[in-house]
Design a protein around this motif. Structure first.
Motif, mmCIF file in Angstrom:
data_model
loop_
_atom_site.group_PDB
_atom_site.id
_atom_site.type_symbol
_atom_site.label_atom_id
_atom_site.label_comp_id
_atom_site.label_asym_id
_atom_site.label_seq_id
_atom_site.Cartn_x
_atom_site.Cartn_y
_atom_site.Cartn_z
ATOM 1 N N ILE A 105 1.305 -1.645 -0.578
ATOM 2 C CA ILE A 105 -0.005 -0.544 0.272
ATOM 3 C C ILE A 105 1.007 0.963 -0.279
ATOM 4 O O ILE A 105 1.717 1.600 0.963
ATOM 5 N N ILE A 106 1.011 1.867 -1.510
ATOM 6 C CA ILE A 106 1.200 3.791 -0.907
ATOM 7 C C ILE A 106 0.903 4.204 -1.054
ATOM 8 O O ILE A 106 0.248 4.725 -1.409
ATOM 9 N N GLY A 107 1.071 5.340 -0.127
ATOM 10 C CA GLY A 107 0.162 6.118 0.815
ATOM 11 C C GLY A 107 0.902 7.262 0.266
ATOM 12 O O GLY A 107 0.626 8.485 -0.188
ATOM 13 N N GLY A 108 2.010 7.540 0.263
ATOM 14 C CA GLY A 108 3.575 8.548 0.405
ATOM 15 C C GLY A 108 3.474 8.127 -0.038
ATOM 16 O O GLY A 108 4.880 6.414 -0.250
ATOM 17 N N SER A 109 5.266 8.821 -1.762
ATOM 18 C CA SER A 109 6.144 8.657 -2.060
ATOM 19 C C SER A 109 7.295 8.940 -2.714
ATOM 20 O O SER A 109 8.059 8.658 -2.856
ATOM 21 N N GLY A 110 6.861 10.413 -1.844
ATOM 22 C CA GLY A 110 7.975 11.598 -1.310
ATOM 23 C C GLY A 110 8.744 11.607 -2.952
ATOM 24 O O GLY A 110 10.250 11.616 -3.308
ATOM 25 N N GLY A 111 7.641 11.374 -3.692
ATOM 26 C CA GLY A 111 8.247 11.873 -6.084
ATOM 27 C C GLY A 111 9.346 10.646 -6.219
ATOM 28 O O GLY A 111 9.695 10.459 -7.633
ATOM 29 N N ASP A 112 8.804 9.593 -5.221
ATOM 30 C CA ASP A 112 9.759 8.330 -5.891
ATOM 31 C C ASP A 112 8.187 7.101 -6.444
ATOM 32 O O ASP A 112 8.843 5.975 -6.289
ATOM 33 N N LEU A 113 7.729 7.494 -6.594
ATOM 34 C CA LEU A 113 6.408 6.612 -7.129
ATOM 35 C C LEU A 113 7.386 5.519 -7.763
ATOM 36 O O LEU A 113 7.037 4.160 -7.829
ATOM 37 N N ASP A 114 7.807 6.032 -9.462
ATOM 38 C CA ASP A 114 7.735 4.622 -10.088
ATOM 39 C C ASP A 114 9.075 4.164 -9.946
ATOM 40 O O ASP A 114 8.689 2.501 -9.663
ATOM 41 N N GLN A 115 10.050 4.858 -8.834
ATOM 42 C CA GLN A 115 10.617 3.890 -8.484
ATOM 43 C C GLN A 115 10.380 2.490 -7.373
ATOM 44 O O GLN A 115 10.577 1.661 -6.858
ATOM 45 N N ILE A 116 9.493 2.967 -6.713
ATOM 46 C CA ILE A 116 8.649 2.503 -5.402
ATOM 47 C C ILE A 116 8.279 1.321 -5.651
ATOM 48 O O ILE A 116 8.116 -0.084 -5.979
#
Length: 186
Positions: A105-116
């Motif tokens: 579950i991704i609620g916050g990615s700090g701008g790294d969504l693609d990498q996550i």
């Protein structure tokens, strides 16, 4: 379901994710007592706490030390702290150290969504699920496009929750921020 008012909160840490949204996440995730759940960007720990009541194990990640502290307090308050591992780190780096993930579950990615998403995808067990909560239109588009690029068939719902407030003349509906839930199975 735990009521929003039953969580310890802080102006310095976002959350908890609203009760109705947590309910949708539980439903869409199809969480079971055998699942290992990773909550990336755990904030106050609302999602981690709810999933810890149902999953085998939860790993809650946030790079903000105040979020980790607050999540621990909420986990302890709701007596599920023994089922949750807390990691204070960047989402990408933290996920790289995890071997088995059934639900991410991704609620916050700090701008790294693609990498996550790339890292999570490489760690998902068979029949694994990815869920992204998004309030920004750009994040919704980015999440759907990246999931498609990774070979997933993403689904998206947007929840617009309003709660009634009783006033002298009747009931006034007060809207919460709309939130999109993007989800897909491996």
């Amino acid at each position: 379901m735990i009521k929003d008012s039953e969580f310890i909160t802080s102006n310095e840490v976002p959350g908890p994710t609203k009760e109705e949204i947590r309910c949708l996440l539980l439903c869409k995730s199809e969480v079971s007592s055998e699942d290992i759940v990773v909550d990336i960007g755990c904030g106050t720990g609302g999602i981690a706490t709810e999933f810890a009541k149902r999953a085998k194990k939860v790993i809650a990640i946030d790079k903000n030390p105040k979020a980790i502290k607050l999540t621990l307090e909420n986990l302890q308050k709701h007596d599920v702290d023994k089922k949750v591992e807390l990691i204070e780190n960047d989402g990408v780096l933290a996920v790289k150290s995890i071997e088995n993930i059934d639900i991410a579950i991704i609620g916050g990615s700090g701008g790294d969504l693609d990498q996550i998403l790339e890292t999570v995808s490489s760690k998902l067990n068979q029949n694994g699920r990815i869920i992204i909560n998004a309030i920004l239109a750009d994040t919704k588009v980015q999440a759907v496009n990246k999931l498609k690029e990774l070979g997933y068939k993403p689904n998206i719902i947007e929840a617009n929750i309003s709660k009634g407030k009783i006033i002298e003349r009747g009931i006034m509906m007060i809207a919460e921020n709309p939130i999109a839930i993007i989800y897909s199975k491996l």
